[in-house]
Design an enzyme around this catalytic site. Structure first.
Site, PDB file in Angstrom:
ATOM      1  N   GLY A 239       0.808  -1.216   0.000  1.00 13.88           N
ATOM      2  CA  GLY A 239       0.000   0.000   0.000  1.00 13.88           C
ATOM      3  C   GLY A 239       0.844   1.270   0.000  1.00 13.88           C
ATOM      4  O   GLY A 239       0.333   2.361  -0.217  1.00 13.88           O
ATOM      5  N   GLY A 246      15.973   6.049  -8.280  1.00 15.72           N
ATOM      6  CA  GLY A 246      16.656   6.595  -7.114  1.00 15.72           C
ATOM      7  C   GLY A 246      18.145   6.395  -7.205  1.00 15.72           C
ATOM      8  O   GLY A 246      18.665   6.053  -8.269  1.00 15.72           O
ATOM      9  N   TYR A 278      27.050  -2.396   2.527  1.00 14.14           N
ATOM     10  CA  TYR A 278      27.703  -1.218   1.922  1.00 14.14           C
ATOM     11  C   TYR A 278      28.417  -0.354   2.983  1.00 14.14           C
ATOM     12  O   TYR A 278      29.082   0.613   2.655  1.00 14.14           O
ATOM     13  CB  TYR A 278      26.687  -0.330   1.205  1.00 14.14           C
ATOM     14  CG  TYR A 278      25.862  -0.995   0.126  1.00 14.14           C
ATOM     15  CD1 TYR A 278      26.208  -2.225  -0.412  1.00 14.14           C
ATOM     16  CD2 TYR A 278      24.723  -0.364  -0.364  1.00 14.14           C
ATOM     17  CE1 TYR A 278      25.434  -2.823  -1.386  1.00 14.14           C
ATOM     18  CE2 TYR A 278      23.944  -0.954  -1.353  1.00 14.14           C
ATOM     19  CZ  TYR A 278      24.300  -2.195  -1.851  1.00 14.14           C
ATOM     20  OH  TYR A 278      23.519  -2.771  -2.808  1.00 14.14           O
ATOM     21  N   HIS A 334      19.448  -9.594   1.319  1.00 12.47           N
ATOM     22  CA  HIS A 334      20.392  -9.197   0.275  1.00 12.47           C
ATOM     23  C   HIS A 334      20.666 -10.306  -0.753  1.00 12.47           C
ATOM     24  O   HIS A 334      20.827 -10.059  -1.935  1.00 12.47           O
ATOM     25  CB  HIS A 334      21.707  -8.731   0.911  1.00 12.47           C
ATOM     26  CG  HIS A 334      22.449  -7.748   0.078  1.00 12.47           C
ATOM     27  ND1 HIS A 334      23.162  -6.700   0.620  1.00 12.47           N
ATOM     28  CD2 HIS A 334      22.585  -7.625  -1.257  1.00 12.47           C
ATOM     29  CE1 HIS A 334      23.705  -5.994  -0.358  1.00 12.47           C
ATOM     30  NE2 HIS A 334      23.370  -6.538  -1.502  1.00 12.47           N
TER      31      HIS A 334
END
Ligand SMILES: Cc1cc2nc3c(=O)[nH]c(=O)nc-3n(C[C@H](O)[C@H](O)[C@H](O)COP(=O)(O)O)c2cc1C
Length: 421
Positions: A239, A246, A278, A334
């Site tokens: 929703g 991005g 990262y 991941h």
């Protein structure tokens, strides 16, 4: 020096269509169904977990009649929005500029108090909001109602009755007071004698996103709504809305990462993709807070790594702590790995605890998905895989999952500037 490194990861969204079969099909290149705009539409069926509410305000029963008929037609709950002080005939005198209704409608700050209380709005994913038209707008008591509850992640469908005017811009006016993460659909004016058949026809044409995995329609993916560098957004099966493009942050760390994110945010980017692996969740969080941009406007994806799967609850809290931005918009596993189902269940719980809004997977391909999906309850909102001209993975990438009409989004990720341009 501010530097946006590499290339902003562009995100390609594909919506899964199909009837109940068992096969997860693979990218074939020539498959017409893959193409946005040519995807076959299947008849939308209401998801099992969808729960609808019809909330209405009515002084002379016209809207009440329509609201009751709609609730009955959709088997929805019904709620009457009642003002603390009822409107008398004198209050409703629209020819008198001094009547209560005239005064309220002319005052942008007017918010008549409510006497009715809506129990647990969180149980509903779609709210039909019915009101009479007053001078082309919704009565101010509807504004009070909208400001009284959190409609984040909900879909709101306005509808009205009137003496003859259409719904006009009343829906857009109401939309402007809710946050970005509330999904408003176009509304409609109904006659008080509207038939069940007419209501059913109208409902069947609405693009209501499904609460769970039943998204079968890509019509809410509309790039035309992107403007001035701002990406348009797509509604996930949770929703919540997600921008379709991005910045990816792999290999960015510390100050360099902060600068890149700040610079991207200044340029209008609103989706940031980070990960435990990262080592830059802290820097991403710092940049978001420094930017001064309202949190609700920014969509943050992070990921937990297989080495964290056995302590997933701790990993989720660690990510929350490092980001320090209140909640995570989307958390992914991941890579597939030992304990991934358990880790996914921990994310499902974190959604219930309101730490995370949506969950999904990354680097899951056809075979892994076939094994994984039957073991979990929540259909992933998104599968993020590396796909671009230099890494096509045609044989392994899922573009269509028939088993439960899954909604997937693919991200051509890490397209390196020096390779493509
Ligand atoms: C204060 C007030 C203003 C109104 N303004 C409009 C209007 O701008 N256009 C219109 O077509 N009808 C207007 N109406 C009529 C109502 O929208 C209509 O009668 C409606 O169906 C009443 O709904 P209810 O019985 O649920 O209160 C107005 C009515 C009132 C009381």
């Amino acid at each position: 020096m501010k530097k946006v490194i590499l290339l902003v990861s562009s995100i390609l969204c594909l919506v899964m269509l199909g009837s109940c079969g068992s096969e997860i099909s693979k990218i074939g290149g020539e498959n017409e169904d893959m193409k946005i705009g040519t995807a076959k539409r299947t008849k939308r069926e209401r998801g099992k977990e969808d729960k609808y509410l019809v909330a209405y305000f009515s002084c002379t029963n016209n809207t009440k009649t329509v609201a009751n008929r709609l609730a009955e037609t959709l088997s929805a709950d019904i709620h009457e929005i009642q003002p603390e002080e009822n409107y008398t005939a004198t209050d409703l005198e629209y020819n008198d500029p001094k009547s209560r209704s005239s005064i309220e409608q002319n005052d942008p700050n007017s918010r008549p108090k409510l006497s009715s209380q809506l129990n647990d709005v969180s149980q509903y994913n779609v709210i039909f909001l019915a009101y009479p038209i007053w001078w082309g707008s919704a009565p101010k008591v509807i504004y009070t109602f909208l400001e009284s509850y959190d409609f984040t992640g909900k879909t709101i469908v306005p509808l009205c009755t009137s003496g003859g005017s259409g719904i006009g811009s009343s829906g857009e006016e109401l939309e402007s007071i809710t946050n970005d993460q509330t999904n408003w659909l176009s509304g409609k004016r109904f006659d008080k004698n509207v038939s069940t058949k007419e209501l059913k026809t109208w409902f069947s044409k609405l693009n209501i996103p499904k609460k769970t995995s039943q998204v079968t329609d890509i019509s809410n993916f509309n790039l035309e709504h992107g403007k001035n560098g701002n990406a348009s957004s797509i509604t996930l099966n949770s929703g919540y809305k997600m921008p379709v493009a991005g910045i990816g942050t792999y290999s960015l760390e510390n100050e360099e990462c902060e600068d890149a994110i700040l610079s991207a945010l200044e340029s209008g980017v609103r989706l940031i993709d980070t990960a435990y692996m990262y080592r830059n969740e802290e820097a991403v969080g710092n940049a978001i807070r420094k930017s001064g941009i309202p949190r609700e406007e920014i969509f943050v994806i992070t990921k937990i790594y297989p080495s964290q799967f056995d302590k997933a609850n701790q990993a989720i809290d660690e990510a929350m702590g490092k980001l320090n931005i209140g909640y995570v918009d989307l958390m992914l596993l991941h890579h597939p790995g030992e304990g991934d189902v358990k880790a996914y269940k921990a994310m499902e719980k974190a959604v219930k605890d309101k730490k995370i809004r949506s969950i999904g997977l990354s680097n899951w391909y056809v075979e892994e998905l076939e094994e994984f999906l039957p073991q979990v309850e929540t259909t992933p909102a998104l599968v993020q895989n590396e796909i671009h001209p230099y890494y096509q993975e045609k044989e392994r990438s899922p573009v269509k999952c028939c088993c439960s009409m899954i909604f997937f989004i693919f991200i051509p990720h890490f397209i390196f500037y020096n390779k493509l341009f």
